[in-house]
Design a protein around this motif. Structure first.
Motif, short mmCIF file in Angstrom:
data_model
loop_
_atom_site.label_atom_id
_atom_site.label_comp_id
_atom_site.label_asym_id
_atom_site.label_seq_id
_atom_site.Cartn_x
_atom_site.Cartn_y
_atom_site.Cartn_z
N UNK A 24 39.74 45.56 55.24
CA UNK A 24 40.24 46.77 55.87
C UNK A 24 40.13 47.97 54.93
N UNK A 25 40.53 47.78 53.68
CA UNK A 25 40.51 48.89 52.72
C UNK A 25 39.08 49.33 52.42
N UNK A 26 38.16 48.39 52.27
CA UNK A 26 36.78 48.78 51.98
C UNK A 26 36.12 49.44 53.19
N UNK A 242 38.33 42.86 47.47
CA UNK A 242 37.42 43.98 47.69
C UNK A 242 35.97 43.53 47.81
N UNK A 243 35.63 42.42 47.17
CA UNK A 243 34.25 41.93 47.16
C UNK A 243 33.81 41.52 48.57
N UNK A 244 34.64 40.77 49.27
CA UNK A 244 34.29 40.41 50.64
C UNK A 244 34.35 41.64 51.54
N UNK A 245 35.24 42.59 51.20
CA UNK A 245 35.27 43.84 51.94
C UNK A 245 33.96 44.59 51.82
N UNK A 247 31.12 43.27 51.26
CA UNK A 247 30.12 42.52 52.02
C UNK A 247 30.14 42.94 53.48
N UNK A 248 31.32 43.08 54.05
CA UNK A 248 31.43 43.49 55.45
C UNK A 248 30.92 44.92 55.64
N UNK A 249 31.23 45.80 54.71
CA UNK A 249 30.73 47.17 54.78
C UNK A 249 29.20 47.19 54.74
N UNK A 250 28.62 46.39 53.85
CA UNK A 250 27.17 46.35 53.74
C UNK A 250 26.55 45.90 55.06
N UNK A 251 27.14 44.91 55.70
CA UNK A 251 26.63 44.46 56.99
C UNK A 251 26.78 45.54 58.05
N UNK A 252 27.97 46.15 58.11
CA UNK A 252 28.24 47.15 59.15
C UNK A 252 27.37 48.39 58.99
N UNK A 253 26.97 48.70 57.76
CA UNK A 253 26.16 49.89 57.51
C UNK A 253 24.66 49.63 57.59
N UNK A 254 24.27 48.38 57.74
CA UNK A 254 22.85 48.01 57.74
C UNK A 254 22.25 48.24 59.13
N UNK A 255 21.30 49.14 59.27
CA UNK A 255 20.70 49.36 60.59
C UNK A 255 19.91 48.15 61.09
N UNK A 267 29.64 35.86 50.21
CA UNK A 267 29.70 37.14 49.48
C UNK A 267 28.66 37.19 48.36
N UNK A 268 28.51 36.08 47.63
CA UNK A 268 27.53 36.07 46.55
C UNK A 268 26.13 36.31 47.06
N UNK A 269 25.79 35.70 48.18
CA UNK A 269 24.47 35.89 48.79
C UNK A 269 24.25 37.34 49.19
N UNK A 270 25.24 37.94 49.84
CA UNK A 270 25.09 39.32 50.31
C UNK A 270 25.11 40.32 49.16
N UNK A 271 25.83 40.00 48.08
CA UNK A 271 25.83 40.88 46.91
C UNK A 271 24.42 40.97 46.32
N UNK A 272 23.73 39.84 46.27
CA UNK A 272 22.36 39.85 45.77
C UNK A 272 21.44 40.62 46.71
#
Length: 306
Positions: A24-26, A242-245, A247-255, A267-272
């Motif tokens: 939620x915070x991220x 915050x790390x999983x947050x 990850x969710x932001x990255x997904x939500x912002x990805x067109x 999370x580790x996979x998406x961070x890479x």
């Protein structure tokens, strides 16, 4: 990514603490309007009997740059969930992101893995929270979400589908196992139904999460968490909420987020993939450490998995 989600409306079901609060915070830090739900309020504690509240989460979302809205909801009650979605529709007219983070980790008799020994009422309650409440929430939310393309549903779980298929974590037991594995299938089913309507659904697991409850378990704080490593080396790969947050932001912002549809992610996979880090600048990957070292019998220093 401070403005990456400006105009996005998100619902984080189970935002009181832990991963839900971090997400939620991220989302708020990325500019989203976030409805955070839970049963722990400043007026009344839930059966978790912990001090964190949904009001605090909403304030943290707003302080981060978004708009936080706290709504007390028991997601096993369909009427409460229906009213929640109607409120979001009335106030926002849309809903772009749904995060189902309804778990009930207090509803597990840890280290009592045998099905016939685990308290039955506790186990059934765990399934209601971890499966039924997710389905109830999606049942009401998806009708609003599919009005516009781009809907994203994230089912929070523990372990990827591959890991949960390969290893059975006996200390957690049958009820925990079923609830966590079900998240992958719920994401698969929702993804299949959302895809023709421009939506995406995934399951997502954090690594070893330094939640409030986990820090209390080890008797440490976020500032002193490394003091727990001698008693549990794997904790050296742990991550903040915050790390999983992120990850969710990255997904939500990805067109092109649809490329992940129906997938089981970590999370580790998406961070890479996306290049984000935890708050300390590291990219921890607890699951890789567990599968290669703790469970896999290999050698490795937890610090090498950050």
């Amino acid at each position: 990514m401070s403005a990456a989600l400006d105009g996005v409306v998100a619902l984080v079901a189970g935002a009181t603490r832990g991963a839900g609060r971090g997400i939620a915070v991220e989302l708020g830090a990325a500019g989203a309007t976030v409805y955070g739900t839970g049963r722990s309020t400043r007026q009344r504690r839930s059966d978790y009997d912990r001090p964190e509240t949904i009001e605090e989460t909403a304030e943290l979302v707003t302080a981060a740059g978004g708009t936080g809205i706290a709504v007390p909801v028991d997601h096993t009650d369909p009427e409460q969930v229906r009213d929640l979605v109607r409120r979001i529709e009335a106030e926002q007219g849309r809903l772009g992101v749904l995060v189902n983070d309804l778990g009930g980790e207090h509803l597990i008799e840890w280290h009592t893995p045998l099905l016939w020994e685990h308290p039955l009422d506790m186990g059934i309650a765990r399934l209601r929270t971890g499966i039924e409440a997710h389905l109830v929430t999606s049942h009401f939310a998806l009708g609003l979400m599919v009005r516009e393309p781009g809907a994203l549903v994230v089912e929070l779980t523990d372990g990827t589908a591959e890991i949960n298929e390969r290893w059975y974590r006996g200390e957690c037991g049958t009820f925990f196992d079923i609830a966590k594995v079900a998240a992958h299938r719920m994401a698969r089913a929702q993804g299949e139904e959302l895809a023709p309507r421009g939506g995406t659904a995934v399951s997502l697991t954090p690594g070893w999460l330094r939640s409030e409850m986990m820090l209390d378990h080890f008797g440490v704080t976020e500032d002193t968490w490394r003091d727990a490593i001698p008693q549990e080396p794997g904790f050296g790969t742990s991550e903040t909420p915050a790390y999983v947050g992120r990850a969710v932001v990255a997904l939500a912002a990805d067109p092109d987020v649809a490329r992940w549809n129906t997938r089981s992610l970590s999370t580790g996979q998406l961070a890479r993939e996306y290049g984000f880090t935890d708050v300390d600048g590291s990219r921890p990957d607890s699951w890789r450490y567990l599968t290669e070292v703790s469970w896999g019998g290999g050698e490795g220093d937890p610090a090498d998995y950050r």
